[in-house]
Design an enzyme around this catalytic site. Structure first.
Site, PDB file in Angstrom:
ATOM      1  N   LYS A  52       0.836  -1.209   0.000  1.00 20.72           N
ATOM      2  CA  LYS A  52       0.000   0.000   0.000  1.00 20.72           C
ATOM      3  C   LYS A  52       0.869   1.257   0.000  1.00 20.72           C
ATOM      4  CE  LYS A  52      -3.951  -2.178   2.268  1.00 20.72           C
ATOM      5  NZ  LYS A  52      -4.769  -2.223   3.507  1.00 20.72           N
ATOM      6  N   SER A  68      -0.639   0.666   5.933  1.00 20.34           N
ATOM      7  CA  SER A  68      -0.957  -0.153   7.099  1.00 20.34           C
ATOM      8  C   SER A  68      -1.949  -1.229   6.694  1.00 20.34           C
ATOM      9  CB  SER A  68      -1.540   0.709   8.220  1.00 20.34           C
ATOM     10  OG  SER A  68      -1.739  -0.064   9.396  1.00 20.34           O
ATOM     11  N   ASP A  69      -1.868  -2.348   7.364  1.00 22.28           N
ATOM     12  CA  ASP A  69      -2.834  -3.409   7.128  1.00 22.28           C
ATOM     13  C   ASP A  69      -2.998  -4.222   8.396  1.00 22.28           C
ATOM     14  OD1 ASP A  69      -4.426  -4.536   4.758  1.00 22.28           O
ATOM     15  OD2 ASP A  69      -3.690  -6.320   5.793  1.00 22.28           O
ATOM     16  N   GLN A  70      -4.150  -4.847   8.495  1.00 23.02           N
ATOM     17  CA  GLN A  70      -4.450  -5.687   9.650  1.00 23.02           C
ATOM     18  C   GLN A  70      -5.088  -6.976   9.164  1.00 23.02           C
ATOM     19  OE1 GLN A  70      -7.887  -4.933  12.364  1.00 23.02           O
ATOM     20  NE2 GLN A  70      -6.228  -4.505  13.803  1.00 23.02           N
ATOM     21  N   ALA A 105       0.299  -4.241  10.776  1.00 20.07           N
ATOM     22  CA  ALA A 105       1.611  -3.815  10.278  1.00 20.07           C
ATOM     23  C   ALA A 105       1.526  -2.393   9.747  1.00 20.07           C
ATOM     24  CB  ALA A 105       2.082  -4.756   9.172  1.00 20.07           C
TER      25      ALA A 105
END
Length: 190
Positions: A52, A68-70, A105
Protein backbone atom coordinates in the site's frame (compact mmCIF):
# COMPACT_ATOMS: atom_id res chain seq x y z
CA UNK A 1 9.34 18.22 6.33
CA UNK A 2 8.22 16.44 3.18
CA UNK A 3 4.49 15.88 2.78
CA UNK A 4 2.93 12.97 4.66
CA UNK A 5 0.36 10.74 2.98
CA UNK A 6 -1.75 8.01 4.52
CA UNK A 7 -2.17 5.27 1.90
CA UNK A 8 -5.71 4.54 2.99
CA UNK A 9 -9.23 5.84 2.74
CA UNK A 10 -10.22 4.11 5.99
CA UNK A 11 -11.98 6.54 8.30
CA UNK A 12 -10.63 4.53 11.27
CA UNK A 13 -7.00 4.95 10.22
CA UNK A 14 -7.51 8.61 9.35
CA UNK A 15 -9.01 9.32 12.79
CA UNK A 16 -6.13 7.51 14.50
CA UNK A 17 -3.44 9.38 12.55
CA UNK A 18 -5.11 12.71 13.40
CA UNK A 19 -4.22 12.04 17.05
CA UNK A 20 -0.57 12.74 16.21
CA UNK A 21 -1.49 16.27 15.04
CA UNK A 22 0.54 16.05 11.86
CA UNK A 23 -0.59 17.50 8.56
CA UNK A 24 -1.31 14.68 6.12
CA UNK A 25 -3.45 13.77 3.16
CA UNK A 26 -5.05 10.45 2.22
CA UNK A 27 -4.72 8.50 -0.99
CA UNK A 28 -6.34 5.23 -1.94
CA UNK A 29 -3.78 2.53 -2.72
CA UNK A 30 -4.78 0.21 -5.51
CA UNK A 31 -3.54 -3.10 -4.13
CA UNK A 32 -4.89 -6.62 -4.47
CA UNK A 33 -5.37 -7.73 -0.87
CA UNK A 34 -5.73 -11.44 -1.65
CA UNK A 35 -3.45 -13.69 0.39
CA UNK A 36 -0.79 -15.62 -1.49
CA UNK A 37 -1.04 -19.42 -1.34
CA UNK A 38 0.12 -20.57 2.08
CA UNK A 39 0.83 -17.02 3.27
CA UNK A 40 0.69 -16.67 7.04
CA UNK A 41 -1.55 -13.89 8.43
CA UNK A 42 1.43 -11.99 9.93
CA UNK A 43 3.29 -12.08 6.61
CA UNK A 44 0.15 -11.01 4.75
CA UNK A 45 -0.30 -7.93 6.98
CA UNK A 46 3.35 -6.92 6.51
CA UNK A 47 3.29 -7.47 2.75
CA UNK A 48 0.08 -5.49 2.29
CA UNK A 49 1.25 -2.57 4.46
CA UNK A 50 4.39 -2.30 2.32
CA UNK A 51 2.47 -2.74 -0.94
CA UNK A 52 0.00 0.00 0.00
CA UNK A 53 2.79 2.43 0.86
CA UNK A 54 4.64 1.57 -2.36
CA UNK A 55 1.54 1.96 -4.53
CA UNK A 56 1.03 5.54 -3.34
CA UNK A 57 4.75 6.41 -3.09
CA UNK A 58 5.30 5.94 -6.84
CA UNK A 59 2.84 8.79 -7.43
CA UNK A 60 4.23 11.07 -4.70
CA UNK A 61 8.00 10.76 -4.93
CA UNK A 62 8.89 13.40 -2.33
CA UNK A 63 6.35 12.39 0.29
CA UNK A 64 6.61 10.02 3.21
CA UNK A 65 3.81 7.48 2.74
CA UNK A 66 2.21 5.40 5.48
CA UNK A 67 0.81 2.01 4.56
CA UNK A 68 -0.96 -0.15 7.10
CA UNK A 69 -2.83 -3.41 7.13
CA UNK A 70 -4.45 -5.69 9.65
CA UNK A 71 -5.21 -9.38 9.42
CA UNK A 72 -7.23 -11.28 11.99
CA UNK A 73 -6.18 -14.88 12.56
CA UNK A 74 -8.29 -17.75 13.87
CA UNK A 75 -6.87 -21.27 13.89
CA UNK A 76 -3.96 -20.14 11.72
CA UNK A 77 -6.25 -18.83 8.97
CA UNK A 78 -6.89 -15.20 8.07
CA UNK A 79 -10.34 -13.71 8.71
CA UNK A 80 -11.24 -11.04 6.23
CA UNK A 81 -13.71 -8.21 6.52
CA UNK A 82 -17.14 -9.84 6.55
CA UNK A 83 -18.87 -7.55 4.03
CA UNK A 84 -22.32 -8.97 4.80
CA UNK A 85 -24.46 -9.43 7.89
CA UNK A 86 -24.49 -13.22 7.44
CA UNK A 87 -20.69 -13.37 7.18
CA UNK A 88 -20.29 -11.16 10.27
CA UNK A 89 -22.61 -13.42 12.26
CA UNK A 90 -20.68 -16.50 11.10
CA UNK A 91 -17.34 -14.91 12.09
CA UNK A 92 -18.54 -13.97 15.57
CA UNK A 93 -20.07 -17.41 16.08
CA UNK A 94 -16.74 -19.02 15.12
CA UNK A 95 -14.84 -16.70 17.50
CA UNK A 96 -17.28 -17.05 20.42
CA UNK A 97 -15.46 -18.07 23.60
CA UNK A 98 -12.11 -18.12 21.79
CA UNK A 99 -9.00 -16.05 21.26
CA UNK A 100 -8.32 -14.27 17.98
CA UNK A 101 -4.93 -12.82 17.04
CA UNK A 102 -4.75 -9.54 15.12
CA UNK A 103 -1.59 -8.77 13.16
CA UNK A 104 -1.27 -5.06 12.41
CA UNK A 105 1.61 -3.82 10.28
CA UNK A 106 2.76 -0.33 9.31
CA UNK A 107 5.24 0.81 6.70
CA UNK A 108 6.63 4.32 6.25
CA UNK A 109 8.17 4.77 2.80
CA UNK A 110 10.00 7.47 0.85
CA UNK A 111 12.41 7.25 -2.11
CA UNK A 112 12.37 3.45 -1.87
CA UNK A 113 13.40 3.51 1.79
CA UNK A 114 10.96 1.52 3.90
CA UNK A 115 10.69 1.61 7.67
CA UNK A 116 8.43 -1.09 9.06
CA UNK A 117 6.84 -2.08 12.34
CA UNK A 118 4.22 -4.55 13.49
CA UNK A 119 2.08 -5.28 16.51
CA UNK A 120 0.21 -8.34 17.68
CA UNK A 121 -3.02 -8.10 19.66
CA UNK A 122 -4.90 -11.03 21.15
CA UNK A 123 -8.61 -10.62 21.77
CA UNK A 124 -10.46 -13.12 23.94
CA UNK A 125 -14.15 -13.11 23.17
CA UNK A 126 -16.58 -14.23 25.80
CA UNK A 127 -19.07 -16.98 24.90
CA UNK A 128 -21.74 -15.33 22.75
CA UNK A 129 -25.18 -16.59 21.83
CA UNK A 130 -26.78 -16.00 18.45
CA UNK A 131 -29.18 -13.33 19.77
CA UNK A 132 -26.31 -11.29 21.28
CA UNK A 133 -24.37 -11.53 18.03
CA UNK A 134 -27.34 -10.43 15.92
CA UNK A 135 -28.13 -7.52 18.28
CA UNK A 136 -24.52 -6.39 18.12
CA UNK A 137 -24.29 -6.65 14.31
CA UNK A 138 -27.56 -4.76 13.90
CA UNK A 139 -26.49 -2.04 16.37
CA UNK A 140 -23.01 -1.34 15.02
CA UNK A 141 -22.87 -2.88 11.52
CA UNK A 142 -19.13 -3.76 11.61
CA UNK A 143 -19.18 -5.18 8.08
CA UNK A 144 -15.97 -3.35 7.07
CA UNK A 145 -13.96 -4.50 10.11
CA UNK A 146 -11.65 -7.49 10.39
CA UNK A 147 -13.15 -9.78 13.03
CA UNK A 148 -16.64 -8.29 12.65
CA UNK A 149 -16.42 -5.90 15.60
CA UNK A 150 -15.42 -2.36 16.53
CA UNK A 151 -13.43 -2.45 19.76
CA UNK A 152 -13.63 1.34 19.99
CA UNK A 153 -17.43 1.09 20.15
CA UNK A 154 -20.04 -1.34 21.41
CA UNK A 155 -17.88 -4.29 20.32
CA UNK A 156 -15.92 -3.96 23.56
CA UNK A 157 -18.89 -5.66 25.30
CA UNK A 158 -18.09 -8.87 23.39
CA UNK A 159 -14.69 -9.34 25.04
CA UNK A 160 -13.18 -10.96 28.09
CA UNK A 161 -9.78 -9.37 27.47
CA UNK A 162 -7.53 -7.53 25.04
CA UNK A 163 -3.80 -8.19 25.25
CA UNK A 164 -1.65 -5.69 23.37
CA UNK A 165 1.29 -3.32 23.69
CA UNK A 166 -0.60 -0.76 21.63
CA UNK A 167 -4.38 -0.38 21.91
CA UNK A 168 -4.55 1.56 18.64
CA UNK A 169 -3.21 -1.43 16.72
CA UNK A 170 -6.52 -3.24 17.14
CA UNK A 171 -8.32 -0.33 15.47
CA UNK A 172 -5.98 -0.63 12.48
CA UNK A 173 -2.97 1.68 12.83
CA UNK A 174 -0.32 0.98 15.52
CA UNK A 175 0.38 4.55 16.64
CA UNK A 176 3.07 3.71 19.18
CA UNK A 177 5.15 1.88 16.57
CA UNK A 178 4.28 4.41 13.85
CA UNK A 179 5.36 7.30 16.09
CA UNK A 180 8.78 5.67 16.38
CA UNK A 181 9.01 5.30 12.59
CA UNK A 182 7.98 8.92 12.08
CA UNK A 183 10.60 10.16 14.58
CA UNK A 184 13.21 8.03 12.77
CA UNK A 185 12.18 9.75 9.53
CA UNK A 186 12.67 13.20 11.12
CA UNK A 187 9.15 14.12 12.20
CA UNK A 188 8.87 15.88 15.54
CA UNK A 189 6.42 14.22 17.93
CA UNK A 190 4.76 15.55 20.00
Amino acid sequence: MPPLILASTSPYRRELLQRLRLTFSCSKPHVDESPLPGEAPRALAARLATAKAAAVAVQAADAWVIGSDQVAELDGRPLGKPGTRAAAIAQLEAMSGRSVVFHTAACLMRHGRALAAADVTTVRLRPLDRNEIERYIDAESPLDCAGSFKCEGLGIALFEAIESRDPTALVGLPLIALSGLLREAGFILP
